[in-house]
Motif scaffolding. Sequence first.
Motif, PDB file in Angstrom:
ATOM      1  N   LYS A 236       0.826  -1.202   0.000  1.00 52.40           N
ATOM      2  CA  LYS A 236       0.000   0.000   0.000  1.00 52.40           C
ATOM      3  C   LYS A 236       0.862   1.254   0.000  1.00 52.40           C
ATOM      4  CE  LYS A 236      -4.024   2.126   2.165  1.00 52.40           C
ATOM      5  NZ  LYS A 236      -5.055   2.008   3.227  1.00 52.40           N
ATOM      6  N   ARG A 237       1.977   1.248   0.734  1.00 49.73           N
ATOM      7  CA  ARG A 237       2.888   2.389   0.743  1.00 49.73           C
ATOM      8  C   ARG A 237       3.384   2.714  -0.664  1.00 49.73           C
ATOM      9  NH1 ARG A 237       7.681   1.250   2.962  1.00 49.73           N
ATOM     10  NH2 ARG A 237       8.250   3.452   2.842  1.00 49.73           N
ATOM     11  N   TYR A 238       3.826   1.685  -1.377  1.00 45.59           N
ATOM     12  CA  TYR A 238       4.352   1.901  -2.723  1.00 45.59           C
ATOM     13  C   TYR A 238       3.245   2.239  -3.712  1.00 45.59           C
ATOM     14  CZ  TYR A 238       9.132   0.502  -1.644  1.00 45.59           C
ATOM     15  OH  TYR A 238      10.408   0.456  -1.153  1.00 45.59           O
ATOM     16  N   TRP A 239       2.110   1.539  -3.616  1.00 47.89           N
ATOM     17  CA  TRP A 239       1.014   1.751  -4.560  1.00 47.89           C
ATOM     18  C   TRP A 239       0.457   3.161  -4.451  1.00 47.89           C
ATOM     19  CZ3 TRP A 239      -4.171   2.977  -4.110  1.00 47.89           C
ATOM     20  CH2 TRP A 239      -4.962   2.777  -5.255  1.00 47.89           C
ATOM     21  N   THR A 240       0.410   3.705  -3.242  1.00 48.53           N
ATOM     22  CA  THR A 240      -0.096   5.058  -3.040  1.00 48.53           C
ATOM     23  C   THR A 240       0.727   6.074  -3.820  1.00 48.53           C
ATOM     24  OG1 THR A 240      -0.933   4.491  -0.831  1.00 48.53           O
ATOM     25  CG2 THR A 240      -0.590   6.833  -1.309  1.00 48.53           C
ATOM     26  N   ASN A 241       2.013   5.837  -3.928  1.00 51.24           N
ATOM     27  CA  ASN A 241       2.901   6.758  -4.647  1.00 51.24           C
ATOM     28  C   ASN A 241       3.009   6.458  -6.136  1.00 51.24           C
ATOM     29  OD1 ASN A 241       3.641   8.299  -2.357  1.00 51.24           O
ATOM     30  ND2 ASN A 241       5.117   6.730  -1.745  1.00 51.24           N
ATOM     31  N   ASN A 242       2.709   5.219  -6.513  1.00 51.97           N
ATOM     32  CA  ASN A 242       2.886   4.831  -7.915  1.00 51.97           C
ATOM     33  C   ASN A 242       1.952   3.679  -8.243  1.00 51.97           C
ATOM     34  OD1 ASN A 242       3.708   4.246 -10.496  1.00 51.97           O
ATOM     35  ND2 ASN A 242       5.748   3.521  -9.925  1.00 51.97           N
ATOM     36  N   LYS A 243       0.808   4.004  -8.849  1.00 55.37           N
ATOM     37  CA  LYS A 243      -0.199   2.984  -9.166  1.00 55.37           C
ATOM     38  C   LYS A 243       0.301   1.967 -10.190  1.00 55.37           C
ATOM     39  CE  LYS A 243      -3.253   5.273  -6.661  1.00 55.37           C
ATOM     40  NZ  LYS A 243      -2.447   6.425  -6.248  1.00 55.37           N
ATOM     41  N   ALA A 244       1.352   2.321 -10.921  1.00 47.49           N
ATOM     42  CA  ALA A 244       1.854   1.438 -11.978  1.00 47.49           C
ATOM     43  C   ALA A 244       2.498   0.171 -11.438  1.00 47.49           C
ATOM     44  CB  ALA A 244       2.866   2.179 -12.849  1.00 47.49           C
ATOM     45  N   ILE A 245       2.722   0.102 -10.126  1.00 49.28           N
ATOM     46  CA  ILE A 245       3.331  -1.131  -9.608  1.00 49.28           C
ATOM     47  C   ILE A 245       2.401  -2.329  -9.758  1.00 49.28           C
ATOM     48  CG2 ILE A 245       4.755   0.135  -7.944  1.00 49.28           C
ATOM     49  CD1 ILE A 245       2.931  -1.117  -5.752  1.00 49.28           C
ATOM     50  N   ALA A 246       1.084  -2.097  -9.847  1.00 48.13           N
ATOM     51  CA  ALA A 246       0.149  -3.217  -9.968  1.00 48.13           C
ATOM     52  C   ALA A 246       0.362  -4.000 -11.271  1.00 48.13           C
ATOM     53  CB  ALA A 246      -1.286  -2.730  -9.836  1.00 48.13           C
ATOM     54  N   PRO A 247       0.273  -3.370 -12.459  1.00 51.96           N
ATOM     55  CA  PRO A 247       0.522  -4.139 -13.681  1.00 51.96           C
ATOM     56  C   PRO A 247       1.959  -4.643 -13.792  1.00 51.96           C
ATOM     57  CG  PRO A 247       0.272  -1.803 -14.181  1.00 51.96           C
ATOM     58  CD  PRO A 247      -0.148  -1.982 -12.759  1.00 51.96           C
ATOM     59  N   LYS A 248       2.917  -3.911 -13.190  1.00 51.95           N
ATOM     60  CA  LYS A 248       4.301  -4.364 -13.251  1.00 51.95           C
ATOM     61  C   LYS A 248       4.513  -5.613 -12.404  1.00 51.95           C
ATOM     62  CE  LYS A 248       6.407   0.060 -14.460  1.00 51.95           C
ATOM     63  NZ  LYS A 248       7.374   1.121 -14.081  1.00 51.95           N
ATOM     64  N   LEU A 249       3.898  -5.654 -11.233  1.00 54.64           N
ATOM     65  CA  LEU A 249       3.976  -6.872 -10.416  1.00 54.64           C
ATOM     66  C   LEU A 249       3.281  -8.038 -11.118  1.00 54.64           C
ATOM     67  CD1 LEU A 249       3.352  -5.420  -6.836  1.00 54.64           C
ATOM     68  CD2 LEU A 249       5.373  -6.717  -7.565  1.00 54.64           C
ATOM     69  N   LEU A 250       2.158  -7.747 -11.750  1.00 48.31           N
ATOM     70  CA  LEU A 250       1.448  -8.800 -12.472  1.00 48.31           C
ATOM     71  C   LEU A 250       2.291  -9.350 -13.611  1.00 48.31           C
ATOM     72  CD1 LEU A 250      -1.062 -10.486 -12.847  1.00 48.31           C
ATOM     73  CD2 LEU A 250      -2.057  -8.623 -14.178  1.00 48.31           C
ATOM     74  N   LYS A 251       3.005  -8.474 -14.312  1.00 52.32           N
ATOM     75  CA  LYS A 251       3.885  -8.929 -15.386  1.00 52.32           C
ATOM     76  C   LYS A 251       4.994  -9.822 -14.831  1.00 52.32           C
ATOM     77  CE  LYS A 251       7.039  -7.310 -19.008  1.00 52.32           C
ATOM     78  NZ  LYS A 251       6.530  -8.214 -20.039  1.00 52.32           N
ATOM     79  N   LEU A 252       5.571  -9.421 -13.694  1.00 56.26           N
ATOM     80  CA  LEU A 252       6.606 -10.241 -13.060  1.00 56.26           C
ATOM     81  C   LEU A 252       6.061 -11.613 -12.698  1.00 56.26           C
ATOM     82  CD1 LEU A 252       8.636  -8.031 -10.542  1.00 56.26           C
ATOM     83  CD2 LEU A 252       9.400  -8.988 -12.716  1.00 56.26           C
ATOM     84  N   LEU A 253       4.874 -11.624 -12.080  1.00 54.26           N
ATOM     85  CA  LEU A 253       4.288 -12.895 -11.652  1.00 54.26           C
ATOM     86  C   LEU A 253       3.992 -13.790 -12.847  1.00 54.26           C
ATOM     87  CD1 LEU A 253       3.167 -14.537  -9.256  1.00 54.26           C
ATOM     88  CD2 LEU A 253       0.949 -13.479  -9.710  1.00 54.26           C
ATOM     89  N   TYR A 254       3.429 -13.196 -13.897  1.00 48.74           N
ATOM     90  CA  TYR A 254       3.101 -13.954 -15.108  1.00 48.74           C
ATOM     91  C   TYR A 254       4.355 -14.536 -15.744  1.00 48.74           C
ATOM     92  CZ  TYR A 254       1.417 -14.708 -19.909  1.00 48.74           C
ATOM     93  OH  TYR A 254       1.112 -15.236 -21.127  1.00 48.74           O
TER      94      TYR A 254
END
Length: 275
Positions: A43-61
Motif C-alpha cells: 500500500k505504501r508503494y502503490w499510493t505513490n505509484n499505481k503502476a506497480i500493480a501491472p508491473k507486479l502482475l507482469k513479473l508474476l506472469y
Amino acid sequence: MVGVKVEAATGLLPPADPPLMRQYYKKLNTCANVESFVQYQVKRYWTNNKAIAPKLLKLLYTDCMGCDASILLDGPKSEKSAAQNSGVGPGVYVVIDTIKRVLEARCPGAVSCADILHLATRDALHLSGAPSYPVLLGRRDGFESNAASVNLPSPSISWQAALAFFKSKGLDVQDMSTLLGGHTMGNTHCSYILDRLYNFNSTGKPDPTMNKSQLQDLQKACPLINKKRQSQQLVFLNPDDFRKGFALSITRMGSIQVLTGNKGEIRRNCRVRNK
C-alpha cells in the motif's frame, strides 16, 4: 483474447504436489502475520505509484510458468535481463526487496521470495480495483535464472499456438483468455485487434465468430480512422468475465511447477542465491 467465451469458474483447483495451502506460515507458526506485513508495504508503494500493480502482475506472469522467483535473480544472463522484461523497470523489484527486508527482520529465513511475489501482486491488484482472492502459499525459491528460458507467447501469436502453449502448462482456454487479459489489467491496445474488427484474415470484414454486440462496442471504442494512434489507445476486454475468472486462473497459474518441501531454498535476498 477477444471473442473467446469465458465460462463461469467451477471453483476447483488442480492439486499441487505436495499441496500449497492457505495461511501456510500461520499454520507452521513461522510468520503468522506475513500477509499483513506485505499488505502494508504494498500500500505504501502503490499510493505513490499505481503502476506497480501491472508491473507486479507482469513479473508474476513471467515467473509463473514455473513459480520459483527465478525472475528476481540478478545476473547478466538472467530472466530479468531478457528482452521481454525490459519494460518492467527497476522500481518494481525495489518493492519486493523492501518486503523481503521487512520479513527477514521479523521472520528470518521463513518466507520465500516466490510467495512474496504472489502476495504482493494480489494486494496491488486489489488496491487497483480487482477482486481479492486467497493466495495459496508454501513455495520455495529456485536456483536457476536464464534469459533463454523466457519463452512466453508474444502478442502476435496465433490463437491456436497460444492455446497449445497454455495447455502444455496444464491450463485451459478460460485460463488463457483471462491471464492474457490480466497481463494488461483487462485491457489491450486497439492495434492488436483491428484485424479482428475490420479485416479478419484479409477478408475486409470482421471476424464472423465474434458476438455482434461485442463487435459493435469494440468498433466504437477502436474506430478504424482515429485521431489517436491505435498503438496507444486501450480498450477493455470482457470486463465482467474477466473479473469472475481472474482469481481462479491466477491461482491455477500459481501452482505450475512449484518447488515445495525440501526442494529449492528460502532466499535471504531475493536477488541472489544463498551462499
